[in-house]
Design a protein around this motif. Structure first.
Motif, PDB file in Angstrom:
ATOM      1  N   ALA A   1      -4.203   2.811   4.375  1.00 56.08           N
ATOM      2  CA  ALA A   1      -4.677   1.718   3.539  1.00 56.08           C
ATOM      3  C   ALA A   1      -4.162   0.381   4.055  1.00 56.08           C
ATOM      4  O   ALA A   1      -4.885  -0.631   4.078  1.00 56.08           O
ATOM      5  CB  ALA A   1      -4.220   1.933   2.106  1.00 56.08           C
TER       6      ALA A   1
ATOM      7  N   PHE B   1       0.853  -1.186   0.000  1.00 51.83           N
ATOM      8  CA  PHE B   1       0.000   0.000   0.000  1.00 51.83           C
ATOM      9  C   PHE B   1       0.883   1.228   0.000  1.00 51.83           C
ATOM     10  O   PHE B   1       1.955   1.254   0.611  1.00 51.83           O
ATOM     11  CB  PHE B   1      -0.904   0.028   1.235  1.00 51.83           C
ATOM     12  CG  PHE B   1      -1.794  -1.186   1.327  1.00 51.83           C
ATOM     13  CD1 PHE B   1      -3.008  -1.230   0.649  1.00 51.83           C
ATOM     14  CD2 PHE B   1      -1.401  -2.292   2.073  1.00 51.83           C
ATOM     15  CE1 PHE B   1      -3.810  -2.355   0.735  1.00 51.83           C
ATOM     16  CE2 PHE B   1      -2.208  -3.409   2.144  1.00 51.83           C
ATOM     17  CZ  PHE B   1      -3.413  -3.451   1.485  1.00 51.83           C
ATOM     18  N   SER B   2       0.366   2.210  -0.694  1.00 48.86           N
ATOM     19  CA  SER B   2       1.134   3.446  -0.741  1.00 48.86           C
ATOM     20  C   SER B   2       0.902   4.303   0.489  1.00 48.86           C
ATOM     21  O   SER B   2       1.674   5.218   0.749  1.00 48.86           O
ATOM     22  CB  SER B   2       0.764   4.244  -2.002  1.00 48.86           C
ATOM     23  OG  SER B   2      -0.632   4.443  -2.020  1.00 48.86           O
ATOM     24  N   THR B   3      -0.181   4.043   1.217  1.00 50.71           N
ATOM     25  CA  THR B   3      -0.428   4.820   2.442  1.00 50.71           C
ATOM     26  C   THR B   3      -0.555   3.874   3.630  1.00 50.71           C
ATOM     27  O   THR B   3      -0.950   2.710   3.487  1.00 50.71           O
ATOM     28  CB  THR B   3      -1.721   5.643   2.346  1.00 50.71           C
ATOM     29  OG1 THR B   3      -2.812   4.741   2.183  1.00 50.71           O
ATOM     30  CG2 THR B   3      -1.670   6.618   1.188  1.00 50.71           C
TER      31      THR B   3
ATOM     32  N   GLU C   1      -8.282  -1.237  -6.784  1.00 50.76           N
ATOM     33  CA  GLU C   1      -9.126  -0.027  -6.841  1.00 50.76           C
ATOM     34  C   GLU C   1      -8.299   1.240  -6.902  1.00 50.76           C
ATOM     35  O   GLU C   1      -8.657   2.214  -7.559  1.00 50.76           O
ATOM     36  CB  GLU C   1     -10.037   0.005  -5.612  1.00 50.76           C
ATOM     37  CG  GLU C   1     -11.127  -1.046  -5.655  1.00 50.76           C
ATOM     38  CD  GLU C   1     -11.996  -0.997  -4.423  1.00 50.76           C
ATOM     39  OE1 GLU C   1     -11.782  -0.113  -3.558  1.00 50.76           O
ATOM     40  OE2 GLU C   1     -12.883  -1.846  -4.305  1.00 50.76           O
ATOM     41  N   HIS C   2      -7.196   1.242  -6.128  1.00 47.50           N
ATOM     42  CA  HIS C   2      -6.360   2.442  -6.103  1.00 47.50           C
ATOM     43  C   HIS C   2      -5.798   2.733  -7.499  1.00 47.50           C
ATOM     44  O   HIS C   2      -5.721   3.887  -7.923  1.00 47.50           O
ATOM     45  CB  HIS C   2      -5.213   2.255  -5.104  1.00 47.50           C
ATOM     46  CG  HIS C   2      -5.674   2.125  -3.684  1.00 47.50           C
ATOM     47  ND1 HIS C   2      -6.065   3.212  -2.937  1.00 47.50           N
ATOM     48  CD2 HIS C   2      -5.844   1.036  -2.905  1.00 47.50           C
ATOM     49  CE1 HIS C   2      -6.447   2.807  -1.747  1.00 47.50           C
ATOM     50  NE2 HIS C   2      -6.331   1.472  -1.694  1.00 47.50           N
TER      51      HIS C   2
ATOM     52  N   GLN D   1      -6.500   6.044  -9.861  1.00 48.21           N
ATOM     53  CA  GLN D   1      -5.422   6.862 -10.422  1.00 48.21           C
ATOM     54  C   GLN D   1      -5.488   6.882 -11.951  1.00 48.21           C
ATOM     55  O   GLN D   1      -5.224   7.895 -12.597  1.00 48.21           O
ATOM     56  CB  GLN D   1      -4.077   6.293  -9.937  1.00 48.21           C
ATOM     57  CG  GLN D   1      -2.937   7.262 -10.097  1.00 48.21           C
ATOM     58  CD  GLN D   1      -1.652   6.711  -9.477  1.00 48.21           C
ATOM     59  OE1 GLN D   1      -1.694   5.765  -8.712  1.00 48.21           O
ATOM     60  NE2 GLN D   1      -0.537   7.302  -9.866  1.00 48.21           N
TER      61      GLN D   1
ATOM     62  N   TYR E   1      -0.920   4.881 -15.704  1.00 46.75           N
ATOM     63  CA  TYR E   1      -0.426   4.456 -14.378  1.00 46.75           C
ATOM     64  C   TYR E   1       0.886   3.721 -14.588  1.00 46.75           C
ATOM     65  O   TYR E   1       0.993   2.871 -15.476  1.00 46.75           O
ATOM     66  CB  TYR E   1      -1.447   3.521 -13.688  1.00 46.75           C
ATOM     67  CG  TYR E   1      -0.923   2.900 -12.430  1.00 46.75           C
ATOM     68  CD1 TYR E   1      -1.005   3.591 -11.208  1.00 46.75           C
ATOM     69  CD2 TYR E   1      -0.348   1.630 -12.431  1.00 46.75           C
ATOM     70  CE1 TYR E   1      -0.523   3.022 -10.057  1.00 46.75           C
ATOM     71  CE2 TYR E   1       0.139   1.066 -11.269  1.00 46.75           C
ATOM     72  CZ  TYR E   1       0.044   1.773 -10.089  1.00 46.75           C
ATOM     73  OH  TYR E   1       0.532   1.213  -8.961  1.00 46.75           O
TER      74      TYR E   1
END
Lengths: 197, 718
Positions: free
Chosen positions: A132, A127-129, B203-204, B208, B215
């Motif tokens: 999340a 996850f980038s965050t 989903e992310h 994006q 992407y």
């Protein structure tokens, strides 16, 4: 038989000072012990077909020190413990099930992302965050625990769930601090409820 | 011969405990290594050691408290223990603290030296380089994918299905998939024919993608592989997305992973720097604390064991000092102290033996002394011993009986010190003191004094005592009361005189008298008147002298016979009054009598006492002549704890000459022209036979005075 202990004035004063000092020392622990603890907001074990499945929602509250450690590459471990006990009247409860899901969260500086690993099955999530990543750990849906036949319909069962932060998995220099610093008290309490059959 | 066994100062249990402490510390030290299997037990080991420290602290605290209490109570050996423990603690503490201080310094400096700005920057640069390299690769793969989309834009869906395989192989992607806008897979190709389902964006990524239209990202696949995911929009009638997954070469992935690992490790270490310092400091402090506490505790035990014999010796010495010579101490060890204890036991054994022998000898001496004292006490002679400075050391019961003085009360005093208290003994005491000081050999002297029972005559024999070196160490004086003996001798002598007088003189007197009277009777008528007158005068003279001689012989007889015939209790004032009544009618003489009331009776022969009074009053009347004054008083006096009744009789006559005073009571001593000189001798004899005394009051300057003291009847006698 009644024992009467006579306490002198000097002894009383000494005890008063001792207990006040002890209270002053322990006060921060009582105040902050639950501030960063994870919280089980919802937990359920229900019958789905012929199996009992487990679902829960957990809120993780990372303290500043825990967040700081994570950002500096320290992996953090949580154990999601689920217990199912048969309630007995005159002796202690019998534990029928003691399952555990072990999560590991780690920050990857190269890719600037957070990786969550389910240590049980080896699933890796990136996850980038941080939020999340924590969201993934927060939701557990319909994990099968046991088949219906294993439980006696006439008996009563108690379910318990707890998120336990594994302080012994921290790097060794952090461990003594983690045991005395409330910012490392990240485990939740046990949540208990009777099993609905 | 006894085998010598050297015992260690600490027992096995202490050694085992000490070993456990060392083992625990070693385990904790091992656990601090990350790679160690004990690492998981680090917290428990830390807690165990901390608890061990607390236990040791309590033990040391209890020992210190106990030592302080013993020192306050000044118990034997406590101060020695305090000194030894203090010395031990100082000796152990000083180097340990110095080593600890420098170890902490080295430790902190060593940890700090791991980190510096250059390494920080190098690590960050390395990571940035890796990221830049991967970014470049991503940009290149994006551009490559975008070029591929141009080819796909001109192809129909059926052609795309065929062509995408070629495009994938051409681009070197591991997987290539064409999605519709809704996410439907239009075509897909994978380097692995077994992968039926392509990797789908989450989903992310969709979010994006919808926002940016493309992407590109690198994502880890499995543990150590990296994959570049590129999704671009295909410009066709219906928007489509082409996803291409490009594997990052293994070498590059390994290098990037290595850089990241090093960076993370460094960053983690940097983050844990203070914790690391604290952790090592804690461990080091714990090691030092446990070592020191264990050492101090062992020091307490060792010192206690070492000082135990000393304590026992001190207690034993105190016991010996207080007279308990049977003290025997246990010999704990066969070392120097053990030898000392054995010597002490030997010493006390010998002292006890000597004490027993001395006590036995003392008993024997005491028995001998008691035996001698018994003999001395039962002697009729008084015995008084003096020390070198002539102070009374001992006196027997007979001395008391003779002097009527508790001589024991004057032990430690000289005879001269008694002079003031006993004036009647003054001359005698001075005389004896003089002899004690001057005589170098046995001396003997007769002394007389007025005792409570009248005049007493003593025969004193003194013997100076000398030490073996010839020094005068004292003297012994033996007193014999010879009053009765002398009196008996006198009485016997005068009795013999009287008997002889009666036998040799009185018997011829009657024929002489009868012969003279016959001569008178036969020749008176035959002689001339002148001759007859001469004869008559001569015969009368003969008869008168014979009568006088008869009286004299009778007086001697009277003197010789005992006066105390029938003793009764006499009320002396009454008796005196009766006697004075016989003389009251005598004209020209005044009698002045004074009687004290409530006087005690005396025990005696009333006839004899009456004779005494007659003799004295007659003497007084003869002394004063026709006119004069006779004073008489009767009163009670107390001398030498004895009650007396005193009769004092004074006249105002010419008095007694000084040269006659000493012999006035001896027979044949008289100042009168007539008389036998036996009156006062008889008086004195009667008084002395009654246990009294008579003497002339020399203080009286006018006339003569006689003082008679007769012992009063005490209540016990009554």
């Amino acid at each position: 038989m009644v024992f009467i202990m006579r306490v002198s004035g000097r002894s009383k004063r000494f005890r008063s000072i001792f207990y006040n000092t002890l209270l002053m020392c322990l006060l921060p622990f009582f105040c902050y012990a639950d501030q960063f603890a994870a919280e089980v907001t919802q937990a359920e074990i229900k019958l789905q077909g012929q199996s009992y499945v487990f679902s829960t929602n957990i809120v993780y509250n990372l303290s500043e020190k825990a967040n700081d450690a994570l950002q500096n590459g320290v992996p953090l471990f949580w154990n999601l413990q689920v217990k199912l006990q048969q309630q007995r009247k005159f002796i202690w409860n019998k534990t029928l099930l003691d399952a555990e899901i072990r999560y590991r969260i780690q920050y990857h500086a190269l890719l600037n992302m957070y990786r969550v690993i389910n240590e049980g099955n080896g699933d890796v999530y990136n996850f980038s965050t941080l939020s999340a990543a924590l969201d993934l750990m927060s939701v557990v849906i319909d994990i099968p625990l046991m088949v219906r036949n294993e439980l006696d319909p006439k008996k009563h069962y108690l379910c318990a769930v707890k998120v336990n932060f594994d302080r012994d998995a921290l790097p060794l220099p952090l461990r003594p601090i983690a045991y005395i610093d409330p910012q490392w008290y990240l485990s939740s309490d046990w949540t208990l409820w009777p099993l609905k059959k | 011969m006894a085998t010598e066994k050297i015992t260690p100062p600490v027992n096995l249990y202490v050694l085992v405990l000490f070993g456990l402490i060392l083992l625990s510390l070693q385990l904790m030290s091992s656990a601090m290594q990350e790679s160690s299997q004990l690492s998981a037990m680090y917290s428990w080991l830390l807690l165990f050691n901390a608890l061990g420290s607390v236990v040791l602290l309590i033990l040391v605290g209890a020992n210190i408290y106990s030592l302080v209490q013993h020192t306050k109570r000044r118990e034997a050996g406590s101060r020695l223990t305090t000194r030894m423990v203090s010395l031990f603690v100082v000796l152990a503490l000083a180097p340990a603290v110095i080593v600890f201080y420098f170890s902490m310094q080295f430790l902190h400096q060593g940890i700090d030296s791991w980190f510096n700005v250059e390494i920080d920057r190098a690590m960050e640069d390395a990571l940035e380089l890796s990221q830049a390299s991967l970014d470049q690769r991503m940009r290149w793969h994006l551009k490559q994918t975008q070029q591929l989309t141009e080819k796909l834009e001109e192809s129909s869906e059926n052609q795309v299905t065929l062509e995408i395989e070629n495009l994938r192989e051409l681009s070197g992607a591991s997987e290539m998939t064409l999605f519709s806008r809704q996410g439907r897979i239009i075509a897909s190709s994978s380097i692995n024919p077994g992968d039926i389902l392509p990797s789908l964006p989450d989903e992310h990524i969709w979010l994006q993608l919808r926002q940016n239209g493309l992407y590109v990202a690198i994502a880890p696949v499995h543990e150590e592989e990296l994959m570049v995911r590129v999704i671009v929009t295909v410009k066709a009638q219906e928007s489509q997305y082409l996803q291409a997954l490009y594997p990052v070469p293994v070498r590059i992935a390994d290098l990037a992973d290595s850089v990241e690992f090093a960076f993370v490790r460094y960053q983690e270490m940097n983050y844990l720097r203070n914790s690391l310092k604290m952790s090592f400091s804690l461990a080091l402090s714990l090691v030092l604390l446990m070592s020191l506490l264990a050492a101090i505790w062992v020091a307490f035990i060792s010192v206690r064991n070492i000082t135990a014999p000393v304590k026992a010796l001190v207690k034993g010495t105190q016991a010996v000092a207080s007279g308990h010579y049977d003290q025997q101490l246990p010999v704990i060890a066969q070392d120097d102290l053990g030898f000392l204890v054995e010597s002490f036991n030997d010493m006390t054994h010998r002292i006890a033996q000597a004490r027993d022998e001395t006590r036995k000898a003392g008993f024997e001496v005491e028995n001998q002394r008691a035996y001698l004292e018994t003999i001395l006490a039962n002697l009729t002679a008084g015995v008084i011993s003096f020390d070198a400075v002539y102070k009374i050391r001992t006196a027997n019961q007979a001395a008391y009986r003779i002097f009527h003085v508790h001589v024991n009360q004057f032990i430690g005093r000289t005879l001269l010190e008694l002079v003031e208290s006993y004036s009647e003994l003054a001359e005698s005491l001075k005389s004896i003191q003089r002899l004690l000081e001057q005589a170098d050999d046995i001396w003997q002297q007769r002394i007389a004094f007025l005792g409570p029972n009248g005049r007493q005559e003593l025969l004193c024999r003194g013997t100076p005592l000398f030490s073996q070196e010839g020094l005068r160490v004292g003297a012994v004086v033996v007193f014999d009361d010879v009053t009765d003996l002398i009196q008996a001798q006198k009485n016997a002598a005068w009795g013999e005189v009287a008997r002889r007088l009666a036998h040799e003189i009185k018997n011829p007197l009657t024929p002489i008298q009868l012969s003279a009277e016959r001569l008178q009777h036969k020749l008176a008528d035959k002689l001339e008147s002148a001759d007859a007158a001469i004869l008559q005068r001569s015969t009368r003279t003969i008869v008168q002298q014979v009568e006088a001689m008869k009286e004299m012989v009778d007086d001697f007889s009277e003197y010789a016979k005992p006066s105390k015939k029938q003793t009764v209790d006499i009320d002396l004032p009454c008796l005196v009054k009766e006697v004075l009544a016989l003389y009251a009618l005598k004209s020209g003489v005044r009698f002045k009598a004074d009687y004290e009331t409530g006087l005690s009776m005396i025990n005696g022969d009333p006839v004899s006492i009456r004779q005494v009074l007659h003799n004295l009053i007659k003497n007084a009347l003869e002394a004063i002549g026709a006119y004069g004054l006779v004073e008489l008083s009767v009163r009670g006096v107390r001398k030498n704890n004895t009650d007396f009744v005193e009769i004092a009789l004074y006249d105002d006559g010419p008095g007694i000459k000084e040269e006659q005073i000493e012999k006035i009571f001896e027979p044949y001593v008289t100042t009168k022209a007539k008389g036998t000189g036996l009156g006062l001798a008889i008086v004195k004899k009667i008084i002395e036979e009654h246990g009294g005394a008579i003497w002339i009051d020399t203080n009286r300057k006018v006339g003569a005075g006689f003082i008679i003291q007769l012992p009063a009847c005490n209540s016990e006698q009554l």
